[in-house]
Structures are given as structure tokens and as C-alpha cells.
Design an enzyme around this catalytic site. Structure first.
Site, PDB file in Angstrom:
ATOM      1  CB  SER A  46      33.430  27.131  41.309  1.00 50.17           C
ATOM      2  OG  SER A  46      32.531  27.581  42.370  1.00 50.17           O
ATOM      3  CG  HIS A  61      36.341  25.161  38.574  1.00 49.36           C
ATOM      4  ND1 HIS A  61      37.251  26.280  39.089  1.00 49.36           N
ATOM      5  CD2 HIS A  61      34.987  25.791  38.260  1.00 49.36           C
ATOM      6  CE1 HIS A  61      36.508  27.294  39.331  1.00 49.36           C
ATOM      7  NE2 HIS A  61      35.140  26.993  38.952  1.00 49.36           N
ATOM      8  CD  GLU A  84      41.055  25.938  39.389  1.00 50.42           C
ATOM      9  OE1 GLU A  84      41.875  26.814  40.153  1.00 50.42           O
ATOM     10  OE2 GLU A  84      39.981  26.095  39.662  1.00 50.42           O
ATOM     11  CG  ASN A  88      36.534  30.416  42.215  1.00 46.81           C
ATOM     12  OD1 ASN A  88      36.854  31.473  41.467  1.00 46.81           O
ATOM     13  ND2 ASN A  88      35.627  29.673  41.973  1.00 46.81           N
TER      14      ASN A  88
END
Ligand code: T1G
Length: 697
Positions: free
Chosen positions: A412, A433, A445, A483
Site C-alpha cells: 500500500s 493495491h 489501485e 495513501n
């Protein structure tokens, strides 16, 4: 005769055919074409019954959404449908694929409806911030009754043909796939039986049955919970209620008023942007449409923990066999037990049969040996965030996997290129992800490394569609798109609490904006120890990571929901966050330790600092080409981080607010707070200079 709607006669049936790919949407040309064809059918003395049928993969899937926001061209849909209903001879709708929105409204304006068993019907306008604006809220209750009409219209969920028949929405359902043949046969039955014109608007028994019932109050109370922050569901309810209190044409008039209120609502713009953004995100910029896609018929997953297990379920759910690898038998047994429990919970809720549970479990093969991956098409590594361990795993995969196998990491945050450097085939390495819980969250993702081949990029995007995820392809940097922006929001939220806000004040600003959960409640769900371990790893790596009161929570064993205490406390079996005076004392002590004098902080400052820092970071992400389009960022945040779809995503929302005022505020925070995160993105300054928006890029 219009290009998109034709009229011809087959025996004594006048056939009106709509052919406007991809989904026969009710564009101006289709609406006027329908009207012209109907007039032709009315004039055709040899046509006893008229049949409306569509070419292509589906019946009419609604109004042409691309026309919204533009000046409306006559004929409007309500008048086309009223004209169909007023036809002098029976009109039959023959439905295949999906009859949605204005498409179902056209069918409800017809006198009889037949469908293939595989078809679905629905009024999903509410998902676009609208309501059925061409009679759907007045005609559907006359067939299906108040309860079902309210369910269908306030949720927008589709109903299968079988159930629609039972509800009286359809008159007949036939197996097979040739809708024209089924339609002609059914229309012939109507003709042979000499069945009359039957106007739905004249049906009253379902209206009389529910008139004055408390169903509307009960529904309104339910919507307070389910549709928090939304505009359209309440207007939908008002419109359906009008069908029970007003004569038909007054109800139609009331529906139109409420429809125009929804059209004017900013939520409509946000939801329509989200609709098209979700579809555009799957078309990767610069990737040729005919880029070869590799077959993915078998998958290997490393790690049977929360993420690995959820990822495995996605593939088993669509019939793709999975080999699930762990280092120890007990970890494997634990992982499989959680997967089975998840499936059995779905069976308990009636979402799966026990046979389907067994079928899916049978597709997941446990393994303790890398060699079992020798023939799989794709491997996804889902172990905890440690670069050294990931590189070891990829070096092993490089040895055992067949040429052409795709090697993916569910990391991540970590560098895909560095992971790829552990193999001799970096062109086959990519990030995939997933978001927790991976069998539920829609976003995937996909992360391209600097050497990832176009074929691998195209394949992981196709895999996303196959496993019913919303795939977005982004570039490789720390935290990728989601993130990386979340990190900035989190840091601002922490700073705001350090300076004087409370965690619950910050979280309320975010939930009032429409997020399902605030920053600190989310930390408690994810586990306070997760962030603590990452900070400790970075400190061990020599990075200067500032002290945090969250570290003290972790060191006290307050790890969040899993220990019933984190930033908030939780009662046994409840996920409801309760502010805890102990934490307020801990934060106050931390401020003292850090020599911080707390100050009053407004909700507006919290909103601007938590959201504008993300938007500024989003602009930097676009500048660097980590995201190709602002809609990619919007899709990541809507489907991965709970950003309210009715605001269109953070970048669309920024365009709505106005980039000039956002830039002013970013500059003000840069002057007052400092920090790289508040350094205005060059792209933001350029767009403001040029008077443009993120959406113009
Ligand atoms: N208008 C314009 N384009 C549409 C469209 C529509 N209604 N529906 C789909 N498309 C495009 C879509 O953008 C994509 O384009 C292609 O068709 C395939 O779609 C008065 C006001 C029908 C179930 O909300 O739910 O009627 O990307 O990729 O997965 O009361 O599309 O290829 O260029 O989604 O097979 C109400 C919306 C409108 C239905 C097919 N109707 N569509 O799903 O394909 S409001 C809807 C869908 C209304 C009236 C009111 C799905 C689908 P492109 P796709 P799919």
C-alpha cells in the site's frame, strides 16, 4: 425517418426498433425518432399492435446522461411517453438486457411489457442525484404498490425479470435470447386476443390499497439513517407519495417540479461526474485499445491474512482457481477458516447458497510450497509491509513462476521498482493495491512500475473488471495516489489535535462532509499499531518522525476497535466510537510535554486544512504524472476512501469551490503553518493563472 429509430411492419405488428449504441439512451434523436415511428404506426391501418424493441445488448438504459446540463430539446420524454400511452392501438415493450430510468418509463407508458428471463428493470436515477422524471414515480406505484416502488426508486437497485413479473411490472417473461422473436410472438397474442389499450395511469387498485398508509412515514424515518447527507432520495419519496395524494397529471406535474429541484442540486453534478469518471478510469491514457491482454485463468496469493484472504475471495467469486500460500500450516488453517466464515455469513444473509459456498471454497487450494505457483498466470503478494521480505518473495517467484506470469504486490506504500529489482523480469512486475476488506471494497489501485509492460498494465486493468472492481492505473511513488493524499490529511488532523482540536471535532467535520468515518475512527478500525509500526520502522531507518500522542496510545495497548479502546473507547460488540476523557487527558499531557498551548480551532479551519492539503497534494500528483487525470484521483477517493460520491471526488469538489479561493487558503497556511505540504503546487498556481479547472486537464 430517423437513423436511430425505424418502423416496419411484420404481419399485423408494427415494429418500432431503437438502435443507438451503446445502450439505446434516450437522446434527442431517439425521442423524436420514437414519436415519428409511433405516428407512422398509428397511421398504418394494417398494424393492429405496435411493438417497441431495441437492437444491441440492451433495451433503453435511460435518458442520455451526456445531455444533462445542456438546454433541453423538444420533444421532452414525458410528452413522448404520454403519446405512447394515448396510442389508439396496444403498444408492447419487449425488454432485454436492462430497462432503466427513462427506458423503464417508456415501457411503463406502453400498455403491455414482455421480457427475457435474463433482463433486469430499474429506476436508478437516485444514483445520479435525480429522480424518475418521466412518469416513473407515478406509474410504477400503480403496478407495484407503494412499498416496492419506494424501495426501487429510493435505492435505484435493479429488479430481475422474474420478480418484476411477480410484482406486476411485467406481463410475461420468456426464456431464450431472441428478444425480437419473443416480442413479436407476445404482440401477436395481444392482437389475436383483441386485447385493448390498457393505460397504467388509469390503474388505481394499488393506489387505493396504500392510500393513507404509514409506509411513507416509515420510509422517511429509514432514509434519515440510510441517506444521510443526500438530497435526491427524499425528493424521490415526495414524488412517489404524490402518486397517492394527487390525480395522475397533478402527480406528474409535482414529479417534474421535484425533478427540476434535483437537476439544480450540486449533488447531481457530483454523482454524474462520478458515473462517467468510474467508466473513464478504466480507459488508460496512452494505452492503445488493442494492447494484448494476457489470459488470467489461475492465480496464486502469498499470505492468508486479512488482505490475502479477501483477495482470494474476489477470484473464487468469479470462478478463477486460487492457490493460497502461507509459511505455516496454522496460519493457512486460520486464513481458510476466516474465508469460510465470510462466505457462510453471506449464505446466512441469503446472498449465497450453501452449494455456492462449497463451490467457492473448492476453488481455493491451500499451499505451503512456492513450487505450486509454477503454472499460475498471476501471483499477488499480500504480506506485511517490509521491503526486505517482499524482495525475498519476488526473487523466489522469479525462480518458480512460468515466463509470462504476472508478479504483483499488494503493497500500500512501498516502491514497486525496488520490489521489481529483485527479479529478472521487472516488465512483468506491477502493484495491485486492494483495500480492506478486500472482498468488499470496490477500488483496485493498479500501480505501474517504470518498466511494467503495456501488456501487464492492460491485463491488470482487465482483471479489475473481471473481479468486479473499479480499476485505476497510477504511477509509482510513496503511497501511490490514495495513501499519499491520506497521509497528508492524517498529518493535518494530528496537527490540529496537537494545536487544540479534539479527535471527535475533527472526525465530525469529515463525517459532516459526507465521509462514512472520520480520520481517528478510521485509525481505530485499521489498528493504532499499524501506523505505530510504520513510524517505528521509519525511525529505525533514521528518518526524523515527530513524536505523537498516538504512539502513547499504542504503547498503552490502546490499539483501537480490536482492543475496544484506541482514540475512542467502544462498548462490547459495538463499533460506535465514544470519546474517552482518558485520551483527552493523554493529549493534554502530550501538549504540555511538547510545550504547546492549545487554542480554539473552528470547524472551517479543520475542513480547509484536512481537505485543501489533500487537493494541493493531488495537484502535485497530477504534475508528476502519478495520476493521468483528476478523475483518476476522484475515483480512487470515492471507491477506496469513502469520499462522498455526491461531491464528485476531491478534485471535482475543488473545482466546484473554485481553485482561486483554494489557492489563497493554501498560500495563507503556507505563510502561517509552513511545511512542504502547504507549498502551493505549481499546477494549482498555473490553473488559477489560466482560469482553468482540474477537470479541464
Ligand atoms: N446515457 C449515456 N451514456 C450511457 C448511459 C446513459 N444513460 N448509460 C450508459 N452509458 C454509456 C457509458 O458511459 C459507457 O460509455 C457505455 O454506455 C457502456 O456503459 C428521465 C432522468 C446500462 C447497466 O442511470 O447503469 O433516465 O465508457 O460501461 O457495465 O427519468 O451503464 O463505453 O463510452 O456502464 O454493461 C438513468 C446508467 C438515466 C443507467 C450498462 N439510467 N447506466 O452497464 O456498461 S437518468 C441510468 C448503467 C433517466 C429519466 C431519467 C450502465 C448499464 P463508454 P457501461 P455496463
Amino acid at each position: 425517418m430517423s437513423e436511430v429509430v425505424t418502423y416496419n411492419r411484420d404481419g399485423s405488428i408494427g415494429v418500432i426498433t431503437v438502435n443507438y449504441p451503446p445502450v439505446n439512451a434516450l437522446s434527442h434523436a431517439v425521442r423524436s425518432g420514437l414519436l415519428a415511428a409511433l405516428e407512422q404506426g398509428e397511421q398504418d391501418a394494417d398494424a393492429k399492435v405496435l411493438l417497441v424493441v431495441c437492437e444491441g445488448r440492451t433495451f433503453i438504459a435511460g435518458a442520455d446522461i451526456r445531455e444533462f446540463g445542456k438546454p433541453m430539446q423538444e420533444p421532452g420524454l414525458p410528452s413522448v411517453i404520454n403519446r405512447i400511452e394515448d396510442a389508439s392501438k396496444p403498444v408492447v415493450a419487449a425488454i432485454h438486457g436492462t430497462a432503466l430510468g427513462g427506458g423503464l418509463e417508456v415501457a411503463l407508458g406502453c400498455h403491455y411489457r414482455v421480457a427475457l428471463a435474463s433482463a433486469k428493470v430499474g429506476l436508478p436515477e437516485v444514483k445520479l442525484g435525480l429522480l424518475p422524471g418521466a412518469g416513473g414515480t407515478q406509474r410504477l406505484p400503480r403496478l407495484a404498490g407503494a412499498q416496492k416502488a419506494l424501495e426501487m426508486i429510493t435505492t435505484g437497485d435493479f429488479v430481475a425479470a422474474g420478480e418484476a413479473l411477480a410484482l406486476g411490472i411485467l406481463d410475461a417473461v420468456e426464456d431464450g435470447s431472441d428478444i425480437r422473436a419473443v416480442g413479436l410472438a407476445f404482440a401477436q397474442q395481444i392482437a389475436d386476443a383483441g386485447k385493448p389499450v390498457r393505460k397504467v395511469r388509469e390503474l388505481t387498485d394499488k393506489i387505493d390499497a396504500d392510500k393513507g398508509s404509514d409506509v411513507f412515514e416509515r420510509f422517511r424515518a429509514g432514509l434519515q439513517q440510510k441517506a444521510r447527507g443526500l438530497f435526491a432520495p427524499f425528493k424521490c419519496l415526495d414524488a412517489v407519495e404524490a402518486a397517492f395524494n394527487l390525480p395522475f397529471f397533478d402527480g406528474l406535474k409535482r414529479e417534474r417540479e421535484l425533478f427540476m429541484e434535483c437537476m439544480a442540486s450540486p449533488q447531481r453534478a457530483g454523482l454524474i461526474h462520478a458515473f462517467f469518471a468510474e467508466r473513464e478510469a478504466s480507459k488508460v491514457k496512452g494505452l492503445a485499445k488493442d494492447t494484448p491482454v494476457r489470459d488470467v485463468r489461475s492465480v496464486g496469493i502469498i499470505g492468508a491474512g486479512t488482505m490475502g484472504g479477501g483477495i482470494a475471495m474476489n477470484f473464487a467469486n468469479v470462478g478463477i482457481p486460487v492457490i493460497l500460500l502461507e509459511v505455516k500450516q496454522d496460519a493457512l488453517d486460520k486464513g481458510l477458516a476466516i474465508i469460510r466464515r465470510n462466505y457462510e455469513n453471506s449464505a446466512k444473509k441469503g446472498k449465497l447458497t450453501q452449494a455456492q459456498v462449497e463451490e467457492r471454497m473448492a476453488l481455493i487450494t491451500p499451499s505451503l510450497a512456492y513450487e505450486d505457483f509454477s503454472q499460475v498466470d498471476l501471483v499477488i503478494e499480500a504480506v506485511f509491509e517490509n521491503m526486505a521480505i517482499k524482495k525475498e518473495i519476488f526473487a523466489r517467484l522469479d525462480e518458480v513462476c512460468k515466463p509470462g506470469a504476472i508478479l504483483a504486490s499488494n503493497t500500500s506504500t512501498l516502491d514497486i521498482d525496488e520490489i521489481a529489482s529483485a527479479t529478472t523480469r521487472p516488465q512483468d512486475v506491477v502493484g495491485m493495491h486492494f483495500f480492506s476488506p478486500a472482498n468488499v471494497m470496490k477500488l483496485l489501485e493498479n500501480v505501474r512500475g517504470s518498466q511494467t509492460s503495456d501488456e501487464v498494465k492492460a491485463t491488470v486493468m482487465a482483471v479489475a473488471k473481471k473481479i468486479r472492481k473499479v480499476g485505476v492505473l497510477v504511477g509509482n511513488c510513496y503511497g501511490f495516489v490514495g495513501n499519499r493524499m491520506l497521509h497528508q490529511r492524517g498529518a493535518e488532523a494530528m496537527a490540529l489535535v496537537n494545536e487544540g482540536a479534539t479527535p471527535q471535532q475533527v472526525d465530525k467535520v469529515l463525517t459532516d462532509l459526507g465521509y462514512p468515518m472520520g480520520q481517528f475512527a478510521m485509525s481505530d478500525l485499521a489498528g493504532i499499531d499499524v501506523g505505530y509500526r510504520i513510524r517505528e520502522e521509519r525511525r529505525k531507518a533514521g528518518e526524523n518522525v515527530p513524536a505523537s500522542w498516538m504512539d502513547k496510545l499504542a504503547e498503552q495497548g490502546r490499539l483501537g476497535q480490536k482492543t475496544q479502546a484506541g482514540v475512542y473507547k467502544y462498548e462490547e460488540g459495538s463499533r460506535k466510537p465514544i470519546p474517552d476523557p482518558e485520551v483527552e487527558q493523554l493529549i493534554a499531557a502530550f501538549r504540555q510535554e511538547q510545550g504547546i498551548t492549545p487554542r480554539e480551532i473552528t470547524d472551517q479551519e479543520i475542513l480547509e486544512r484536512c481537505m485543501y492539503v489533500m487537493i494541493n497534494e493531488g495537484a502535485k500528483i497530477l504534475e508528476e504524472g502519478i495520476a493521468d487525470r483528476s478523475l483518476d484521483i476522484d475515483v480512487v477517493w470515492i471507491f477506496g476512501y469513502g469520499f462522498p460520491a455526491y461531491r464528485g471526488g476531491p478534485m471535482f469538489w475543488a473545482d466546484q469551490i473554485g481553485l482561486d479561493s483554494i489557492l489563497d487558503t493554501v498560500k495563507r497556511f503556507h505563510d502561517t503553518l509552513g511545511g512542504e505540504q502547504w507549498k502551493p503546487a505549481a499546477l494549482l498556481e498555473q490553473l488559477v493563472r489560466e482560469g482553468r479547472k482540474f477537470g479541464d486537464l
